[in-house]
Design a protein around this motif. Sequence first.
Motif, PDB file in Angstrom:
ATOM      1  N   UNK A 180       0.800  -1.314   0.048  1.00 49.89           N
ATOM      2  CA  UNK A 180       0.064   0.205   0.035  1.00 49.89           C
ATOM      3  C   UNK A 180       0.710   1.184   0.004  1.00 49.89           C
ATOM      4  N   UNK A 181       2.232   1.129  -0.026  1.00 45.99           N
ATOM      5  CA  UNK A 181       3.129   2.311   0.013  1.00 45.99           C
ATOM      6  C   UNK A 181       3.357   2.955   1.066  1.00 45.99           C
ATOM      7  N   UNK A 182       3.015   2.057   2.306  1.00 40.99           N
ATOM      8  CA  UNK A 182       3.233   2.790   3.838  1.00 40.99           C
ATOM      9  C   UNK A 182       4.666   2.390   4.175  1.00 40.99           C
ATOM     10  N   UNK A 183       5.558   3.163   4.564  1.00 44.72           N
ATOM     11  CA  UNK A 183       6.846   2.591   4.698  1.00 44.72           C
ATOM     12  C   UNK A 183       7.059   2.280   6.149  1.00 44.72           C
ATOM     13  N   UNK A 184       7.520   0.981   6.345  1.00 44.89           N
ATOM     14  CA  UNK A 184       7.748   0.752   7.851  1.00 44.89           C
ATOM     15  C   UNK A 184       8.851   1.512   8.536  1.00 44.89           C
ATOM     16  N   UNK A 185       8.740   1.666   9.787  1.00 41.67           N
ATOM     17  CA  UNK A 185       9.739   2.234  10.601  1.00 41.67           C
ATOM     18  C   UNK A 185      10.466   1.170  11.611  1.00 41.67           C
ATOM     19  N   UNK A 186      11.258   1.676  12.311  1.00 47.99           N
ATOM     20  CA  UNK A 186      12.084   0.965  13.416  1.00 47.99           C
ATOM     21  C   UNK A 186      10.833   0.357  14.203  1.00 47.99           C
ATOM     22  N   UNK A 187      10.036   0.946  14.812  1.00 44.21           N
ATOM     23  CA  UNK A 187       8.996   0.309  15.639  1.00 44.21           C
ATOM     24  C   UNK A 187       8.053  -0.806  14.714  1.00 44.21           C
ATOM     25  N   UNK A 188       7.776  -0.753  13.441  1.00 47.22           N
ATOM     26  CA  UNK A 188       7.196  -1.955  12.736  1.00 47.22           C
ATOM     27  C   UNK A 188       8.204  -2.896  12.706  1.00 47.22           C
ATOM     28  N   UNK A 189       9.404  -2.623  12.424  1.00 50.71           N
ATOM     29  CA  UNK A 189      10.315  -3.847  12.181  1.00 50.71           C
ATOM     30  C   UNK A 189      10.554  -4.542  13.668  1.00 50.71           C
ATOM     31  N   UNK A 190      10.723  -3.842  14.440  1.00 53.60           N
ATOM     32  CA  UNK A 190      10.866  -4.224  15.916  1.00 53.60           C
ATOM     33  C   UNK A 190       9.788  -5.205  16.129  1.00 53.60           C
ATOM     34  N   UNK A 191       8.501  -4.811  16.100  1.00 53.66           N
ATOM     35  CA  UNK A 191       7.540  -5.718  16.417  1.00 53.66           C
ATOM     36  C   UNK A 191       7.501  -6.789  15.677  1.00 53.66           C
ATOM     37  N   UNK A 192       7.784  -6.965  14.380  1.00 53.37           N
ATOM     38  CA  UNK A 192       7.900  -8.040  13.449  1.00 53.37           C
ATOM     39  C   UNK A 192       8.813  -9.028  13.828  1.00 53.37           C
ATOM     40  N   UNK A 193      10.084  -8.436  14.190  1.00 50.22           N
ATOM     41  CA  UNK A 193      11.275  -9.161  14.737  1.00 50.22           C
ATOM     42  C   UNK A 193      10.617 -10.001  16.080  1.00 50.22           C
ATOM     43  N   UNK A 194      10.097  -9.191  17.019  1.00 55.38           N
ATOM     44  CA  UNK A 194       9.429  -9.831  18.358  1.00 55.38           C
ATOM     45  C   UNK A 194       8.432 -11.024  17.906  1.00 55.38           C
TER      46      UNK A 194
END
Length: 116
Positions: A97-111
Amino acid sequence: YSAVISACEKGIRTDTALELLAEMKGRGVEPNVIAYNAAISACEKGSRTDSALDLLAEMKQQGLEPDVITYSAVISACEKGSRTDTALELLAEMKQRGVEPNAITYSAVISACEKG
């Protein structure tokens, strides 16, 4: 309404946040992305994964575009609910959808992946 829903989120008053969102709609006030984000964050903090996912679907049905805050909160809710596959699907969806993930997004995905 958004500010009160956000206060409920900070106090982990998930049910109250959801009641306020419903009241808002019942009074003819259309929730915006900020109101939905606050309610979704309340669901995340209250470990209500399904409610967070339902609100994401509802806001898209209303024609609202989820932003990075929306997706990060829902992905975090999925992490807490041990829904790794859903978290990864949401990451892919947000990029599509063109929404750029940020550090918080990636941290949640990694967790979520660590738990999954």
